[in-house]
Design a protein around this motif. Structure first.
Motif, PDB file in Angstrom:
ATOM      1  N   VAL A   1      15.117  -0.996 -29.220  1.00 36.64           N
ATOM      2  CA  VAL A   1      14.430   0.171 -29.768  1.00 36.64           C
ATOM      3  C   VAL A   1      13.593   0.799 -28.658  1.00 36.64           C
ATOM      4  O   VAL A   1      12.991   0.090 -27.851  1.00 36.64           O
ATOM      5  CB  VAL A   1      13.539  -0.233 -30.963  1.00 36.64           C
ATOM      6  CG1 VAL A   1      12.641   0.917 -31.383  1.00 36.64           C
ATOM      7  CG2 VAL A   1      14.405  -0.685 -32.130  1.00 36.64           C
ATOM      8  N   LEU A   2      13.548   2.124 -28.626  1.00 35.80           N
ATOM      9  CA  LEU A   2      12.802   2.821 -27.577  1.00 35.80           C
ATOM     10  C   LEU A   2      12.183   4.093 -28.135  1.00 35.80           C
ATOM     11  O   LEU A   2      12.846   4.867 -28.836  1.00 35.80           O
ATOM     12  CB  LEU A   2      13.731   3.163 -26.405  1.00 35.80           C
ATOM     13  CG  LEU A   2      13.111   3.866 -25.203  1.00 35.80           C
ATOM     14  CD1 LEU A   2      12.078   2.967 -24.521  1.00 35.80           C
ATOM     15  CD2 LEU A   2      14.195   4.282 -24.209  1.00 35.80           C
ATOM     16  N   GLU A  32       6.579   0.992 -25.475  1.00 36.55           N
ATOM     17  CA  GLU A  32       7.610   1.929 -25.919  1.00 36.55           C
ATOM     18  C   GLU A  32       8.624   1.292 -26.859  1.00 36.55           C
ATOM     19  O   GLU A  32       9.288   2.005 -27.607  1.00 36.55           O
ATOM     20  CB  GLU A  32       8.334   2.508 -24.698  1.00 36.55           C
ATOM     21  CG  GLU A  32       7.480   3.495 -23.915  1.00 36.55           C
ATOM     22  CD  GLU A  32       8.089   3.844 -22.568  1.00 36.55           C
ATOM     23  OE1 GLU A  32       7.645   4.839 -21.964  1.00 36.55           O
ATOM     24  OE2 GLU A  32       8.992   3.115 -22.102  1.00 36.55           O
ATOM     25  N   CYS A  33       8.736  -0.035 -26.820  1.00 34.67           N
ATOM     26  CA  CYS A  33       9.670  -0.685 -27.758  1.00 34.67           C
ATOM     27  C   CYS A  33       8.925  -1.319 -28.923  1.00 34.67           C
ATOM     28  O   CYS A  33       9.498  -2.095 -29.692  1.00 34.67           O
ATOM     29  CB  CYS A  33      10.531  -1.719 -27.026  1.00 34.67           C
ATOM     30  SG  CYS A  33       9.644  -3.174 -26.484  1.00 34.67           S
ATOM     31  N   GLY A  34       7.638  -0.990 -29.063  1.00 32.96           N
ATOM     32  CA  GLY A  34       6.874  -1.480 -30.202  1.00 32.96           C
ATOM     33  C   GLY A  34       6.406  -2.910 -30.066  1.00 32.96           C
ATOM     34  O   GLY A  34       5.986  -3.521 -31.055  1.00 32.96           O
ATOM     35  N   ALA A  35       6.457  -3.472 -28.844  1.00 34.20           N
ATOM     36  CA  ALA A  35       6.023  -4.857 -28.588  1.00 34.20           C
ATOM     37  C   ALA A  35       6.740  -5.834 -29.508  1.00 34.20           C
ATOM     38  O   ALA A  35       6.171  -6.817 -29.961  1.00 34.20           O
ATOM     39  CB  ALA A  35       4.501  -4.986 -28.743  1.00 34.20           C
ATOM     40  N   LEU A  69       8.539  13.736 -30.819  1.00 31.40           N
ATOM     41  CA  LEU A  69       8.633  12.302 -30.585  1.00 31.40           C
ATOM     42  C   LEU A  69       9.742  11.722 -31.456  1.00 31.40           C
ATOM     43  O   LEU A  69       9.854  12.055 -32.641  1.00 31.40           O
ATOM     44  CB  LEU A  69       7.308  11.610 -30.904  1.00 31.40           C
ATOM     45  CG  LEU A  69       6.085  12.062 -30.097  1.00 31.40           C
ATOM     46  CD1 LEU A  69       4.870  11.215 -30.451  1.00 31.40           C
ATOM     47  CD2 LEU A  69       6.352  12.006 -28.591  1.00 31.40           C
ATOM     48  N   PHE A  70      10.558  10.873 -30.856  1.00 29.17           N
ATOM     49  CA  PHE A  70      11.632  10.242 -31.619  1.00 29.17           C
ATOM     50  C   PHE A  70      11.904   8.849 -31.057  1.00 29.17           C
ATOM     51  O   PHE A  70      11.493   8.512 -29.940  1.00 29.17           O
ATOM     52  CB  PHE A  70      12.903  11.104 -31.616  1.00 29.17           C
ATOM     53  CG  PHE A  70      13.496  11.373 -30.269  1.00 29.17           C
ATOM     54  CD1 PHE A  70      14.607  10.667 -29.823  1.00 29.17           C
ATOM     55  CD2 PHE A  70      12.970  12.351 -29.435  1.00 29.17           C
ATOM     56  CE1 PHE A  70      15.182  10.917 -28.591  1.00 29.17           C
ATOM     57  CE2 PHE A  70      13.546  12.620 -28.196  1.00 29.17           C
ATOM     58  CZ  PHE A  70      14.651  11.893 -27.775  1.00 29.17           C
ATOM     59  N   ALA A  71      12.525   8.032 -31.864  1.00 32.64           N
ATOM     60  CA  ALA A  71      12.879   6.673 -31.454  1.00 32.64           C
ATOM     61  C   ALA A  71      14.373   6.484 -31.634  1.00 32.64           C
ATOM     62  O   ALA A  71      14.994   7.104 -32.504  1.00 32.64           O
ATOM     63  CB  ALA A  71      12.111   5.640 -32.281  1.00 32.64           C
TER      64      ALA A  71
END
Length: 389
Positions: free
Chosen positions: A96-97, A85-88, A196-198
């Motif tokens: 970031v999420l 979820e944080c893009g690794a 979907l949003f970050a």
């Protein structure tokens, strides 16, 4: 003569074995200080595999732990979700999420999956910032209304999408999605759509409104339901809708799965009452468990009270830790009675997971104790989705 080298006893890839070791260490830890050590090591190993696209190794480790260590499985699954979820990616300046905002919908016609117009994106940003997110949180919204078929599949794909959308969040810009690259959407009577949003925030800063002052999840959910849902309703013409509070991607999808079960029952009863011009108390529901190697789901067949012909059906899948011991039949009974159905037949026998050979639709239980294809009367079947949830 050289001795032949023995293979690893577990038969797992080396990367998966390392995940087992680290997840096992975390599961057996008895202090926060030791937890921090194992969590750091496990996060680093997971990030490396996510970035390398090693989905098979991740799933192999999960499958092994599922059968051997409940606590180890939970620790690894938790870490996989959080890192995806944080893009690794690890950043020192921001967290970031990736989040999901589910929207439940039902309609006799197709439920749209479409591009979000600029005006809708702008309104969504306003209401997300006002009712869901903490002050100062940066935001990026993907400009698509996603169906379940179009969501990122697997941990690695989720991590890639989170990294892309997260980079947009750091710039406080939205993401354009090419609709041509998304899979086709299956058509169902009731289904879920996702925004979907970050988000991006300083380390240690609150992410959500309920982390600030006197804010609560219940207040945020109520405000989002009235304000956020109103932004999306115009895109779903001809649909009845219900919003779900946005949450982290995997948790949001699970919450949507859970909420969609009673929602699909309500949608089915409303659909049948409208289509057949019958009040709910003239409908009968037949509920039965369906098994593969174990109990997989319950299926609900709907008939009229004066006929045994199955007109429509709903699948109620088991989620998470639910099994034979869970009181799922009572939940289904409550959902049906809430809709006004009083004649409910609960069957105890085990049914196999049968599907129609021609169209692939599930077979549903009938009052006769057999499975049947759900079929509306011919004069009522026009404009109705071929596949029914």
């Amino acid at each position: 003569m050289k001795r032949a080298r023995f293979g690893r006893r577990s038969g797992l890839p080396r990367e998966a074995e390392e995940l087992l070791r680290l997840a096992g260490g975390l599961a057996e830890s008895h202090s926060r200080a030791e937890d921090a050590f194992w969590e750091q090591k496990l996060a680093d190993a997971v990030d490396e595999l996510l970035q390398a696209g090693q989905e098979d190794s991740l799933n192999a480790a999960l499958d092994h732990l599922y059968a051997s260590s409940t606590q180890g499985y939970e620790e690894l699954a938790d870490m996989l979700e959080s890192r995806a979820e944080c893009g690794a990616e690890r950043r020192t300046d921001s967290n970031v999420l990736l989040l999901a905002a589910p929207l439940l919908a039902w309609s006799r016609f197709s439920i749209p999956s479409s591009t979000l117009p600029a005006t809708v994106l702008a309104n969504l940003r306003v209401h997300l910032s006002a009712h869901v997110l903490a002050d100062g949180v940066k935001l990026a919204v993907a400009d698509a209304l996603f169906s379940p078929d179009q969501l990122p599949q697997g941990y690695c794909e989720t991590a890639r999408f989170a990294a892309e959308l997260g980079a947009c969040a750091l710039r406080n810009q939205d993401l354009q999605v090419d609709q041509e690259t998304l899979p086709e959407t299956s058509r169902f009577l009731s289904d879920v759509r996702y925004v979907l949003f970050a988000i991006a925030a300083r380390p240690g800063a609150p992410l959500f409104s309920w982390q600030e002052g006197d804010g609560t999840r219940d207040v945020a959910a109520a405000q989002w339901r009235t304000q956020g849902g109103a932004c999306l309703t115009p895109l779903l013409a001809g649909c009845a809708t219900e919003t779900v509070l946005p949450d982290a991607f995997f948790a949001g999808c699970r919450e949507a799965d859970s909420a969609s079960r009673p929602y699909s029952v309500r949608a089915s009863v409303a659909f049948l009452s409208t289509t057949l011009d019958l009040p709910p108390n003239k409908l009968r529901a037949v509920v039965a468990p369906f098994h593969d190697r174990q109990l997989e789901e319950y299926r609900i067949g709907f008939t009229t009270t004066d006929s045994n012909n199955v007109l429509h059906g709903v699948v109620w899948p088991l989620l998470g830790a639910e099994d034979d011991s869970a009181d799922v039949p009572a939940q289904i009974d409550a959902a049906l009675r809430e809709c006004g159905i009083s004649e409910i037949l609960q069957l105890d026998q085990r049914f196999p997971l049968e599907y129609c050979d021609d169209c692939g639709a599930p077979m549903y239980p009938s009052p006769d104790g057999e499975v049947a294809h759900a079929e509306l009367p011919e004069d009522k079947a026009e404009q109705v989705p071929k596949h029914l949830h």
